[in-house]
Design an enzyme around this catalytic site. Structure first.
Site, short mmCIF file in Angstrom:
data_model
loop_
_atom_site.label_atom_id
_atom_site.label_comp_id
_atom_site.label_asym_id
_atom_site.label_seq_id
_atom_site.Cartn_x
_atom_site.Cartn_y
_atom_site.Cartn_z
CE LYS A 205 7.20 19.98 -44.88
NZ LYS A 205 8.44 19.46 -44.22
CD GLU B 77 -17.49 -1.19 -34.13
OE1 GLU B 77 -16.63 -1.92 -34.63
OE2 GLU B 77 -18.71 -1.45 -34.17
CB THR C 275 -18.78 6.45 -11.08
OG1 THR C 275 -19.34 5.64 -10.05
CG2 THR C 275 -19.33 7.87 -10.97
CE LYS D 111 -22.96 -8.08 -36.27
NZ LYS D 111 -22.76 -7.90 -34.86
CD GLN E 80 11.82 15.44 -47.24
OE1 GLN E 80 12.48 16.35 -47.74
NE2 GLN E 80 11.82 14.23 -47.74
CG ASN F 125 17.19 25.10 -44.80
OD1 ASN F 125 16.84 24.22 -45.60
ND2 ASN F 125 18.42 25.20 -44.35
N1 ARG Z 1 11.66 18.90 -48.31
C1 ARG Z 1 12.32 19.62 -47.27
C2 ARG Z 1 11.51 19.53 -45.98
O1 ARG Z 1 10.37 19.17 -46.05
C3 ARG Z 1 12.42 21.06 -47.68
C4 ARG Z 1 13.64 21.75 -47.17
C5 ARG Z 1 14.85 21.19 -47.78
N2 ARG Z 1 16.04 21.86 -47.37
C6 ARG Z 1 17.22 21.32 -47.61
N3 ARG Z 1 18.25 21.99 -47.18
N4 ARG Z 1 17.38 20.19 -48.21
O2 ARG Z 1 11.99 19.78 -44.91
#
Ligand code: ARG
Length: 475
Positions: A324, A289, A154, A282, A321, A109
């Site tokens: 990401k 774009e 404008t 073209k 999670q 964590n």
């Molecule tokens: N893959 C998890 C994330 O991206 C990592 C942390 C996982 N922690 C857990 N207690 N399962 O957040």
């Protein structure tokens, strides 16, 4: 390799493994995970949890693994759940049981959030660098075409004459605000969450400040529960990327418009245009774009994180999670888009005479007539009304307001005498706006100088931050 299992009678169902798995995307964090682990191992040694010999063996193993990851020799496999378990598998393969000793006193964590922060710092600096390069490219065009006058719009209608360089450099100002937000982001977020453990802090590593310094952070988070669940720094970064994306979309829209047959202001280089599969003639402005289109994606990435965070209980929950992929996506797309857009602008040919062509159409000098009357002591409302009458007369005759004769102007108002004529040109209109924010040549040249100084300042900041973080332990 699983990092848990002692209390389970069976392994996870196949669908659970699939759902839970993150290694295919969080593998990007591998180099940061190793750096953080090396700093943590030093902390364990200081605390007497690992002997000097054990710590140096683990550190050497992690460093070797880092090299193998960089060369592609070590990669995650089907049994790995996430980047952390893959790295531990690699270490255990090298060191046996000792390979499992380094995770004492920390949790995934606090580890994941530390890894992710370092990844973001690194990549935010890269995005900042590319953004500065784009602003620089725009400023170079502005310098080159400093004597080109353009209609200012404008409501997409001709409004007042401006310098084309003034039009261009508005984008540099917006882009440098984005860079400024990145700088501000780093000054607020350079705090290490490591040592927060699962949520309660670490009983085995009593000095997270030393680890933080080893990792080049400027401080340590002060509430372990907050630290493992805080993703403000991700949301802030995604907002910065979304705002930058919006700015790029407006550049894209402008170049798409300028590139039309109707405008004809700019010709794009072949290397920065695309063709059509059916119409052989073209040549399309697809980069512009796509710059416009990608903004939706960046805003979506910000939105998806905000929704994931809303109402989420403290401390760590697996929902986190989901932070990401949107982040990787925004960063990776920006790092493709920014250089492409820069290349498009650097290689484009601007057609000064076409840009200037319609500068006085649409009665673009009507404001000059009103301003002239104000200088002659008329109240502006009256001046506006008189100038409006001149526009109406010109319109009825099918000419532009500045094309009215001296006699016609005098008839509208006795103050509209011959001395007005000197104010009735694009050059006069432009050069009369000489304030620090104005469009006069002197003002725009000074603004370009200020932009250059700002860019120098931000480049120095990026270089010093990069140096700081590349010097960190294990880097
Ligand atoms: N893959 C998890 C994330 O991206 C990592 C942390 C996982 N922690 C857990 N207690 N399962 O957040």
């Amino acid at each position: 390799m699983a990092l848990w299992g002692g209390r389970f009678a069976s392994g996870p169902n196949e669908s659970v493994t699939k759902l839970s798995r993150s290694v295919h995307f969080d593998w990007r964090l591998a180099p940061y995970d190793i750096r953080v682990n090396i700093a943590h191992v030093a902390g364990l040694q200081r605390a007497g949890v690992l002997t000097a010999l054990q710590a140096s063996e683990i550190t050497a193993g992690l460093q070797e693994l880092a090299r193998e990851i960089a060369s592609g020799e070590f990669f995650y496999n089907d049994s790995d759940e996430d980047v952390h378990s893959a790295i531990e598998r690699g270490l255990v393969a090298k060191l046996g049981e000792l390979g499992g000793a380094f995770r004492a006193g920390r949790s995934r964590n606090d580890l994941i959030v530390t890894d992710f922060k370092l990844y973001l710092i690194d990549h935010l600096l890269e995005v900042a660098h590319e953004t500065i390069d784009l602003a620089t490219a725009i400023d170079l065009v502005a310098q080159k075409y400093i004597d080109v006058v353009a209609p200012g719009f404008t409501h997409l209608q001709h409004a007042q004459p401006i310098l084309f360089s003034h039009e261009l450099t508005k984008h540099s100002h917006a882009l440098l605000r984005d860079v400024d937000r990145m700088k501000d982001w780093l000054s607020r977020n350079s705090v290490s969450p490591l040592g927060s453990g699962a949520l309660a802090g670490s009983g085995l590593v009593p000095n997270p400040e030393i680890i933080a310094a080893d990792l080049a952070f400027q401080g340590v988070t002060r509430n372990s529960i907050d630290a493992v669940s805080d993703r403000d720094f991700v949301a802030e970064a995604l907002f910065i990327f979304a705002m930058l994306g919006v700015h790029l979309s407006r550049i894209g829209e402008e170049f798409t418009l300028w590139n039309t047959q109707e405008f004809g202001w700019v010709t794009l280089d072949d290397a920065f245009s695309t063709g059509s599969s059916i119409m052989p003639q073209k040549k399309n402005p697809d980069i512009a774009e796509l710059a416009r289109g990608k903004a939706g994606r960046f805003i979506g990435n910000l939105t998806s994180l905000m929704v994931a965070l809303k109402g989420l209980p403290f401390a760590y929950n697996r929902d986190l999670q989901e932070d990401k992929e949107p982040t990787f996506d925004s960063i990776e797309e920006l790092l493709i888009l920014l250089p492409a857009l820069r290349g498009m602008i650097e290689t484009a040919t601007f057609h000064g005479s076409k840009i200037s062509e319609g500068v006085l159409s649409g009665h673009a000098l009507a404001t000059e007539i009103a301003d002239f009357l104000v200088r002659e002591q008329a109240p502006f409302a009256q001046a506006h009304e008189i100038s409006g009458r001149a526009v109406a007369l010109a319109e009825s005759k099918g000419i532009e307001v500045h094309e009215l004769s001296d006699a016609e102007l005098l008839l509208i108002d006795s103050r509209l005498n011959g001395s007005l004529r000197g104010a009735l040109s694009a050059g006069a209109a432009i050069e009369s706006r000489g304030s620090i924010n104005g469009t006069s040549t002197k003002s725009v040249i000074a603004q370009l100088g200020q932009l250059e100084a700002k860019i120098r300042g931000y480049s120095a900041w990026i270089a010093s931050e990069r140096k700081r973080f590349s010097g960190m332990m294990g880097a």
